[in-house]
Write a protein that holds these residues in place. Structure first.
Motif, mmCIF file in Angstrom:
data_model
loop_
_atom_site.group_PDB
_atom_site.id
_atom_site.type_symbol
_atom_site.label_atom_id
_atom_site.label_comp_id
_atom_site.label_asym_id
_atom_site.label_seq_id
_atom_site.Cartn_x
_atom_site.Cartn_y
_atom_site.Cartn_z
ATOM 1 N N VAL A 147 3.764 9.896 -7.426
ATOM 2 C CA VAL A 147 5.165 10.254 -8.580
ATOM 3 C C VAL A 147 4.702 10.626 -10.332
ATOM 4 O O VAL A 147 4.679 10.974 -10.408
ATOM 5 C CB VAL A 147 6.341 9.121 -8.640
ATOM 6 N N LEU A 148 3.423 9.143 -9.854
ATOM 7 C CA LEU A 148 3.196 9.397 -11.478
ATOM 8 C C LEU A 148 1.801 11.180 -11.215
ATOM 9 O O LEU A 148 1.469 11.690 -12.604
ATOM 10 C CB LEU A 148 1.728 8.497 -11.840
ATOM 11 N N LEU B 239 4.566 13.337 -11.961
ATOM 12 C CA LEU B 239 4.815 13.265 -13.402
ATOM 13 C C LEU B 239 4.193 14.092 -14.256
ATOM 14 O O LEU B 239 4.091 15.042 -15.136
ATOM 15 C CB LEU B 239 5.111 12.058 -13.864
ATOM 16 N N CYS B 240 2.770 14.210 -14.421
ATOM 17 C CA CYS B 240 1.347 14.484 -15.384
ATOM 18 C C CYS B 240 1.645 15.662 -14.749
ATOM 19 O O CYS B 240 1.467 16.603 -15.805
ATOM 20 C CB CYS B 240 0.507 13.715 -14.308
ATOM 21 N N GLN B 241 1.808 16.299 -13.628
ATOM 22 C CA GLN B 241 2.482 17.974 -13.301
ATOM 23 C C GLN B 241 3.425 18.409 -14.147
ATOM 24 O O GLN B 241 2.897 19.507 -15.152
ATOM 25 C CB GLN B 241 1.796 18.250 -12.332
ATOM 26 N N SER B 242 4.262 17.926 -13.872
ATOM 27 C CA SER B 242 5.624 18.389 -15.323
ATOM 28 C C SER B 242 5.306 18.039 -16.214
ATOM 29 O O SER B 242 5.243 19.316 -16.986
ATOM 30 C CB SER B 242 6.779 17.028 -14.863
ATOM 31 N N PHE B 243 4.019 16.553 -17.297
ATOM 32 C CA PHE B 243 3.882 16.936 -18.339
ATOM 33 C C PHE B 243 3.369 18.069 -18.696
ATOM 34 O O PHE B 243 3.335 18.770 -20.070
ATOM 35 C CB PHE B 243 3.120 15.549 -18.767
ATOM 36 N N VAL C 101 0.915 -0.870 0.157
ATOM 37 C CA VAL C 101 -0.067 0.278 0.307
ATOM 38 C C VAL C 101 1.143 1.399 0.186
ATOM 39 O O VAL C 101 0.508 2.205 -0.486
ATOM 40 C CB VAL C 101 -0.678 0.027 1.274
ATOM 41 N N ASP C 102 2.098 1.586 0.405
ATOM 42 C CA ASP C 102 3.124 2.719 0.898
ATOM 43 C C ASP C 102 3.657 2.365 -0.114
ATOM 44 O O ASP C 102 3.444 3.962 -0.879
ATOM 45 C CB ASP C 102 3.617 1.719 1.855
ATOM 46 N N ASP C 103 4.072 1.441 -1.200
ATOM 47 C CA ASP C 103 4.685 1.229 -2.668
ATOM 48 C C ASP C 103 3.244 1.828 -3.800
ATOM 49 O O ASP C 103 3.562 2.657 -4.007
ATOM 50 C CB ASP C 103 4.949 0.143 -3.050
ATOM 51 N N ALA C 104 2.736 1.702 -3.844
ATOM 52 C CA ALA C 104 1.231 1.995 -4.697
ATOM 53 C C ALA C 104 0.830 3.481 -4.033
ATOM 54 O O ALA C 104 0.933 4.198 -5.196
ATOM 55 C CB ALA C 104 -0.248 0.992 -4.465
ATOM 56 N N ASN C 105 1.508 3.680 -3.041
ATOM 57 C CA ASN C 105 0.834 5.497 -2.839
ATOM 58 C C ASN C 105 1.557 6.404 -3.045
ATOM 59 O O ASN C 105 1.747 7.121 -4.105
ATOM 60 C CB ASN C 105 0.243 5.574 -0.912
#
Length: 807
Positions: A183-184, A187-191, A174-178
């Motif tokens: 991170v995604l 990244l979307c915001q960066s894109f 769960v921690d990794d998924a969060n």
């Protein structure tokens, strides 16, 4: 929850105490009871164990583990929670039930005593402090309690550890998924930020790319246009160089032609470009020079092959060897060049399609002129090389026609010519990739080759067949000519639908059809016309031929007029020698035969009137006209006109005839009513009370003395079939009218006491049986017509008498 045997390791210490003394344990490290320990209820009354069950029951309810049961193994870590929950619920329920069912025993007392003994016997000396004893007892109690709890919950502790590990693992996931989602999202915001920042830059790049493409296209166009100008020097050097003659035997020659065509097309399309007219003229001159070089190279090659092959043909006398040299060896030697023949094919296919039709284009005149020159050069060489073979076959044909049979010799000659035509067409196709088909287009290859005349028979030149065949047939009789023409028609023009047509059969059919339509049919028509003029138009009329003779061997035309019988013979021969499509519609020969036969009957009619030889004129005309009419019906000849423009079908009269009945014209009729049927269309019935007789339109009845007006009206008819029908109507009407009047007169005289009716009827029967012995249907129809006409005359006379009385 646990079996009693589990406590078997606890020794029985209570019995010695009950005996009044305690036995010291040798070798034990446990301390004895302290003498300073104050007596209490528990120690003084050691054997009173009443509070222990309650105490241990409370402890069991609080700290004791559930009853151990074997649970099913989990399939995966995800099932641990469900399994553990179910197991705990079932364990708790089972423990309560067992506790309720198990009776109270002394096991807990023994356990409490044993624990107490352990507490008091752990110290090896009894002189230690009471506080130390209490601490040690408490520690040992806790340790023992923990050991027991751990031993009873060992299996559940394992499950607990596994569940804990699974929980930690799932928590990590769960921690990794969060973390991944965070991170995604970043990244979307960066894109989005990059996209917003690069939109204008991308638009500028697109504009730059569009401009680059435009400039590239412009540069390519400019370079292409310059290529059309720069190619002039290169092609001029190649075509005017010392080795230009060798270029025609190279694949590069095809590229030169293609480039010249492109340059000429470009200059023609862009006349406003700089010096476009000058470059166009120079490129056209270079194209003419290139094809001229090809023409010279091909002619030289032909001459070289011709010298070798013609010498070998002249040196051999074997027919098979000559054929092999003329076709196999010639083709092999001519094809030995590297690219000369492919270049020749390129030029021919730039001018014509594969079937010989003109391929109109920018340089059609140049290519077609060169292709025609190549064709002429080729056929000139072939005609010269094969002249010994052709002359040998022609001599054999003349000898066979003179010594044996013209018909047999003609068939053999035609077969040889058609085979040679097919072989030459196949060889021409292999060399030029063109097979000229029949065409009336003046720009086609067929028209170009047809204008040349050689002694060799080819797929286009069939004149040698007709020019050699017609002189032999000219000296033959008409049946021989018809037999030869009919054999060609049946052998090559009529398709056999049971078998698939081969290439050879298709070629022979095309050549034979052209041979017939262009030469032999016209020749045969002229021969028929000459025969018609000789045997019908200019035939001498003998006096005995003007009488109706007896019927011989049941042949209805045996007692006919000789010119009419000859006309029937000519119609039969013409039908056998010609296809049905030609003799059934607007044939000038059929028209002339019928027309001249009718003219011969008119001359005979005039002779019969002038000589008065006793022949019934109407019956004579009916008899001969029926013979001619039956022959037309049996041959299914419809429109008998001299001009194709007047093509029509038979009128309503011929539509009522049955072609299957070849005996007589009248046998196809069911009834005869005056004013209808065969002679109804041009017969006018007199008005009642006029007392006159009905006459054919355009003239008087034959019994009325004279038919010049009727003959003039008949001659005006352009269709010979309609003219024949008109004459037959007039003759039948006159004959039935005259005999109906005679029968009515005989009946009237019989009423007055005369006896002429039987004589008249007997005379009529003898006359009809003599003329139509083999045609009883015609006799019956004529008698029926006479009776109906007689009845009609009687009714007219009765009406006339009633009218006169009323007046």
């Amino acid at each position: 929850m646990y079996e009693d045997s589990w406590y078997s390791f606890v020794p029985d210490f209570q019995q010695p105490k009950r005996g009044g003394g305690s036995t010291a344990q040798t070798g034990s490290h446990r301390r004895k009871e302290s003498l300073l320990q104050q007596p209490n209820g528990t120690i003084e009354h050691a054997d009173a164990a009443e509070p222990l069950p309650a105490l241990f029951e409370d402890l069991e309810d609080v700290n004791s583990p559930p009853q151990a049961t074997l649970s099913r193994r989990a399939k995966s870590y995800s099932d641990f929670y469900d399994i553990a929950t179910a197991q705990l619920a079932s364990s708790t329920h089972g423990s309560k039930k067992k506790r309720r069912r198990r009776p109270t025993t002394n096991a807990w007392e023994a356990l409490s005593l044993s624990i107490r003994e352990l507490h008091t016997g752990l110290s090896p000396t009894a002189n230690q402090d009471e506080d130390d004893d209490d601490d040690d007892a408490d520690n040992h109690d806790v340790a023992l309690r923990g050991a027991l709890l751990e031993a009873s919950q060992q299996e559940y502790l394992l499950y607990h550890d596994q569940l804990a590990m699974t929980e930690r693992h799932l928590g990590t996931l769960v921690d990794d998924a969060n973390s991944a989602l965070e991170v995604l999202e970043s990244l979307c915001q960066s894109f989005r930020a990059v996209e917003d920042q690069t939109t204008s830059f991308q638009a500028q790049c697109d504009d730059l790319l569009s401009e680059q493409k435009r400039l590239q296209t412009l540069a390519d166009e400019v370079g292409t246009d310059l290529h059309y100008y720069a190619y002039l020097e290169n092609v001029t050097r190649r075509l005017n160089g010392p080795g230009a003659s060798r270029l025609v035997d190279d694949d590069a020659f095809g590229d030169v032609l293609a480039d010249l065509d492109s340059c000429i097309a470009f200059m023609t399309k862009n006349p406003l470009f700089r010096d476009a007219e000058s470059y166009l003229a120079r490129y056209q001159a270079l194209l003419t020079k290139a094809v001229h070089i090809l023409e010279v190279g091909f002619t030289n090659r032909l001459e070289k092959v011709s010298v070798e092959v013609s010498r070998q043909i002249a040196a051999t006398q074997s027919e098979s060897a000559r054929h092999a040299l003329a076709y196999g060896r010639f083709e092999e030697t001519l094809m030995e060049s590297y690219s000369l023949i492919p270049n020749v094919q390129r030029v021919a296919l730039r001018a014509y399609e594969q079937n010989g039709q003109a391929k109109l284009g920018q340089n059609f005149d140049t290519y077609s002129n060169t292709a025609n020159n190549l064709f002429y050069a080729y056929w000139a060489v072939r005609d010269r090389d094969l002249k010994p073979i052709v002359q040998h076959e022609l001599n054999a044909f003349k000898i066979e026609a003179k010594d044996s049979s013209v018909e047999t010799a003609s068939r053999t000659f035609v077969k040889q010519c058609l085979e040679r035509s097919y072989n030459e067409a196949a060889l021409f196709w292999k060399i030029f990739s063109v097979e000229p088909q029949y065409s009336t287009d003046p720009r086609s290859a067929f028209t170009a080759l047809k204008s040349q005349h050689w002694s060799l028979v080819t797929g286009v030149n069939i004149t040698p067949i007709a020019s050699n065949l017609q002189p032999m047939l000219q000296t033959s009789d008409l049946p021989t000519i018809c037999s030869v023409i009919g054999w060609i028609t049946n052998e090559y023009m009529l398709l056999d639908y049971d078998e698939e047509e081969t290439q050879f059969a298709g070629h022979c059919r095309e050549v034979a059809s052209r041979l017939l339509t262009e030469h032999l049919w016209a020749f045969t028509d002229a021969f028929f016309e000459a025969e018609v003029a000789k045997s019908i138009s200019k035939a001498v009329i003998a006096p005995e031929s003007l009488k109706i003779g007896p019927v011989v061997n049941s042949n209805a035309s045996a007692n006919g007029f000789p010119p009419v019988k000859r006309a029937v013979e000519l119609l039969g021969m013409f039908d056998q020698s010609m296809p049905k499509e030609r003799c059934q519609r607007n044939s000038p020969v059929v028209f002339k035969i019928v027309k001249e036969a009718i003219a011969a009957l008119h001359r005979a009619e005039a002779r019969i009137k002038s000589t008065k030889n006793g022949t019934d004129l109407d019956l004579f005309m009916i008899k001969n006209l029926l013979i001619l009419k039956n022959e037309l019906l049996s041959l299914e000849i419809g429109d008998v006109r001299s001009q194709a423009e007047g093509m029509q079908y038979f009128g309503h009269i011929l539509d009522t005839l049955s072609p299957q009945n070849l005996i007589g014209l009248l046998s196809s009729f069911t009834t005869y009513i005056p004013g209808s049927s065969l002679w109804s269309s041009r017969v006018s019935t007199p008005a009642p009370g006029t007392g006159g007789t009905s006459t054919p339109s355009g003239g008087a009845a034959r019994g009325g003395g004279g038919n010049s007006l009727a003959a003039a009206a008949v001659n005006e008819i352009q269709d010979a079939g309609e003219q024949l029908d008109e004459l037959l109507r007039q003759s039948i009407y006159a004959f039935t009218r005259r005999w109906a009047t005679a029968i009515n007169d005989a009946k009237t005289r019989k009423l007055l006491g005369g006896n002429n009716l039987a004589k008249v009827e007997k005379e009529l029967d003898e006359m009809l049986d003599w003329a139509f012995a083999s045609q009883p249907e015609v006799v019956a129809k004529l008698k029926e017509a006479i009776q109906i006409d007689a009845l009609a005359q009687s009714e007219e006379k009765g009406k006339a008498k009633v009218g006169s009385r009323v007046r």
